[in-house]
Write a protein that holds these residues in place. Sequence first.
Motif, short mmCIF file in Angstrom:
data_model
loop_
_atom_site.label_atom_id
_atom_site.label_comp_id
_atom_site.label_asym_id
_atom_site.label_seq_id
_atom_site.Cartn_x
_atom_site.Cartn_y
_atom_site.Cartn_z
N LYS A 146 10.66 -0.22 -0.32
CA LYS A 146 9.85 -0.62 -0.66
C LYS A 146 10.11 -1.87 -1.45
N LYS A 147 11.46 -2.04 -1.43
CA LYS A 147 11.92 -2.80 -2.74
C LYS A 147 11.65 -3.15 -3.78
N ALA A 148 11.96 -1.43 -4.81
CA ALA A 148 11.43 -1.37 -6.12
C ALA A 148 12.43 -1.86 -7.13
N PRO A 149 11.80 -2.21 -7.75
CA PRO A 149 12.51 -3.13 -9.10
C PRO A 149 14.05 -2.39 -9.67
N LYS A 150 14.66 -2.93 -10.42
CA LYS A 150 15.74 -1.76 -10.61
C LYS A 150 15.26 -1.24 -11.73
N GLY A 151 15.95 0.56 -11.83
CA GLY A 151 15.42 1.06 -12.88
C GLY A 151 14.44 1.63 -12.32
N GLN A 152 13.18 1.37 -11.67
CA GLN A 152 11.83 1.53 -11.43
C GLN A 152 12.93 3.57 -10.99
N ALA A 153 12.87 3.74 -10.21
CA ALA A 153 13.14 5.07 -8.90
C ALA A 153 13.35 5.87 -10.41
N ASP A 154 14.85 5.47 -11.25
CA ASP A 154 15.23 6.39 -12.70
C ASP A 154 14.58 6.97 -13.35
N GLU A 155 13.15 5.66 -13.43
CA GLU A 155 12.77 5.96 -15.00
C GLU A 155 11.45 7.00 -14.10
N LEU A 156 10.94 6.64 -12.40
CA LEU A 156 9.96 8.09 -12.63
C LEU A 156 10.67 9.35 -12.41
N ILE A 157 11.90 9.86 -12.10
CA ILE A 157 12.53 10.40 -12.53
C ILE A 157 12.61 11.42 -13.90
N GLU A 158 12.91 10.97 -14.30
CA GLU A 158 12.50 11.29 -15.83
C GLU A 158 11.39 11.81 -16.41
N THR A 159 10.12 10.66 -15.98
CA THR A 159 9.22 10.94 -16.16
C THR A 159 8.14 11.50 -15.55
N VAL A 209 6.66 10.71 -7.31
CA VAL A 209 7.37 9.48 -7.21
C VAL A 209 7.57 8.62 -6.61
N LEU A 210 8.12 8.84 -5.21
CA LEU A 210 7.85 7.75 -3.69
C LEU A 210 6.33 7.18 -3.82
N ALA A 211 5.28 7.96 -4.19
CA ALA A 211 4.24 6.53 -4.44
C ALA A 211 3.26 5.40 -5.19
N PHE A 212 4.77 6.42 -5.99
CA PHE A 212 4.68 5.12 -7.23
C PHE A 212 5.63 3.77 -6.89
N LEU A 213 6.46 4.64 -6.36
CA LEU A 213 8.33 3.01 -5.84
C LEU A 213 7.24 2.11 -5.34
N GLY A 214 8.27 0.55 -6.07
CA GLY A 214 7.39 -0.03 -5.00
C GLY A 214 6.66 -1.13 -6.10
N GLN A 215 6.02 -2.22 -5.28
CA GLN A 215 4.72 -2.85 -6.66
C GLN A 215 3.93 -3.26 -5.28
N PRO A 216 3.27 -1.89 -5.62
CA PRO A 216 1.29 -2.47 -4.67
C PRO A 216 0.83 -2.86 -5.77
N ARG A 217 0.02 -3.06 -4.49
CA ARG A 217 -1.33 -3.29 -5.07
C ARG A 217 -2.37 -2.21 -5.20
N VAL A 223 1.14 -1.54 0.62
CA VAL A 223 0.62 -0.34 -0.23
C VAL A 223 0.93 1.13 -0.24
N ASN A 224 0.88 2.10 -1.28
CA ASN A 224 1.48 3.15 -1.09
C ASN A 224 0.59 4.40 -1.24
N TYR A 225 1.34 5.32 0.30
CA TYR A 225 0.41 7.02 -0.66
C TYR A 225 0.95 7.80 -0.65
N GLY A 226 0.74 9.07 -1.60
CA GLY A 226 1.10 10.37 -1.46
C GLY A 226 -0.08 11.24 -1.64
N GLU A 227 0.79 12.01 -0.35
CA GLU A 227 -0.51 12.74 0.53
C GLU A 227 -0.90 14.14 -0.10
N ALA A 228 -2.14 14.74 0.33
CA ALA A 228 -2.25 16.06 -0.56
C ALA A 228 -1.40 17.21 -0.37
#
Length: 210
Positions: free
Chosen positions: A101-114, A139-147, A75-80
């Motif tokens: 959050k054990k984010a997949p390799k390269g996910q953080a860089d991809e979100l930073i660019e996005t 970016v923080l809210a989309f990291l990892g593999q949340p359900r 479960v991820n959360y992005g504040e108002a």
Amino acid sequence: MLAIRQFQKAYHGRVILNIPALDFAPGIHWIQGRNGSGKTTFFKSVAGMLPFDGQIRLDGQFDCNRQAVPYRMRVNYGEAEPTFPAFLTADELIQWVATAKKAPKGQADELIETFAIRDFMKTPVGTYSSGMLKKTSLVLAFLGQPRLILLDEPLITLDVAATQTVARLIRTLSAAGVSFLLSSHQDFSLAELPIASVWQVAGQTLMPTV
């Protein structure tokens, strides 16, 4: 997807929310309500950030209180209106959350660019504009593999390009099986999101809109 039973949240003896039973099916759900109605309290409770009475279970097996770590991994959360320690940089925040959050390799860089935040990654967040803070929070809210991803007012302070980015990510992840609870005063239909249901926080509870 999310089952809530006998949920109650009170501050100093004053009941803010009382939800006897509520089930969210997989999909994208829009939570509406006036300022002060309890939307953010609800989101933070579901995110595991506030203590509450009752039970919240994800996917029929992860209890927010009894299986706190596996629950929060999903479960991820992005504040108002995000706030971070002023001396930290976006780079430090993102690397820390990506590890937790054990984010997949390269996910953080991809979100930073996005979200186009690389130019200010190394500067302290205390110098950021509200828009820069919001992008970092997203970016923080989309990291990892949340359900499940909870986004409280995800579109405020964002420019048109960033708003379109958020909508695109929500659509893509929803198609891949990730569910969302969204809170916004802005109309999500304008972002062409496939909203499964709309709920109203009012009268100290949550009810479907007609």
